[in-house]
Scaffold this active site. Sequence first.
Site, short mmCIF file in Angstrom:
data_model
loop_
_atom_site.label_atom_id
_atom_site.label_comp_id
_atom_site.label_asym_id
_atom_site.label_seq_id
_atom_site.Cartn_x
_atom_site.Cartn_y
_atom_site.Cartn_z
N ASP A 35 10.78 -25.37 -15.79
CA ASP A 35 9.56 -26.42 -15.41
C ASP A 35 10.15 -27.88 -15.02
O ASP A 35 9.47 -28.67 -15.09
CB ASP A 35 8.78 -26.50 -16.65
CG ASP A 35 7.65 -25.64 -16.78
OD1 ASP A 35 7.46 -24.81 -15.59
OD2 ASP A 35 7.13 -25.51 -17.80
N LYS A 38 8.26 -30.15 -12.72
CA LYS A 38 7.29 -30.94 -13.01
C LYS A 38 7.53 -32.39 -13.40
O LYS A 38 6.68 -33.16 -13.39
CB LYS A 38 6.41 -30.35 -14.74
CG LYS A 38 5.95 -28.84 -14.25
CD LYS A 38 5.36 -28.44 -15.63
CE LYS A 38 4.41 -27.32 -15.49
NZ LYS A 38 3.77 -26.83 -16.87
N HIS A 88 9.47 -18.20 -11.55
CA HIS A 88 8.74 -17.88 -12.80
C HIS A 88 7.28 -17.58 -12.85
O HIS A 88 6.63 -17.40 -13.78
CB HIS A 88 9.17 -18.99 -14.05
CG HIS A 88 8.62 -20.28 -14.02
ND1 HIS A 88 9.06 -21.23 -12.86
CD2 HIS A 88 7.57 -21.00 -14.43
CE1 HIS A 88 8.48 -22.51 -13.15
NE2 HIS A 88 7.65 -22.19 -13.99
N HIS A 89 6.76 -18.10 -11.64
CA HIS A 89 4.99 -18.07 -11.75
C HIS A 89 4.76 -16.81 -10.51
O HIS A 89 3.76 -16.61 -10.20
CB HIS A 89 4.37 -19.09 -11.20
CG HIS A 89 4.43 -20.34 -12.40
ND1 HIS A 89 3.55 -20.10 -13.48
CD2 HIS A 89 4.92 -21.46 -12.54
CE1 HIS A 89 3.61 -21.14 -14.28
NE2 HIS A 89 4.49 -21.87 -13.85
#
Length: 165
Positions: A35, A38, A88-89
Amino acid sequence: HSLDVSVYALGLAQKAGYTSKEDLMDMGRGALFHDIGKRKVPVEIITKKGGLDDNEWAIMKKHPLFGLQLLNQFKDISDAIKACVFEHHENHVGNGYPQGLKGADIHPMARIVALTDTYDALTTKRSYNDPMSPHDALTLMKDKLTSRFDPDLFKAFYSVLFKMK
């Protein structure tokens, strides 16, 4: 969250047959950095209570690309780590983001991060939801989200956490 995902990912990677020090280092780092993009998402979106509107969601969905762009600035970051961050999504049926990859087109380590990231998101207090129990989270993943995940990895993860055969 990222540390938890890394621990879960390392356990699942070992169950899935990863044994080399290099692979496990990549797995741990990829999960830890998943992440990192982000950082470029406004904090108001990251910490918003409740659902995101369409514009906020469009910005949030850019975090895998932001993360890949950040990692591309460093020459010693492996392709596996970059895949964990960028993919990862993605999900097994192909309706994830940012590329819409499916099944075997998703890097194997990114498939592990996708599964462990979802589990940790469901079981951890977040600004937008209360945590579920581990059992309830896995039941939800099995009953409603299972098509998102590599079936062999999900079965391994489920068996590790619940000793199910």
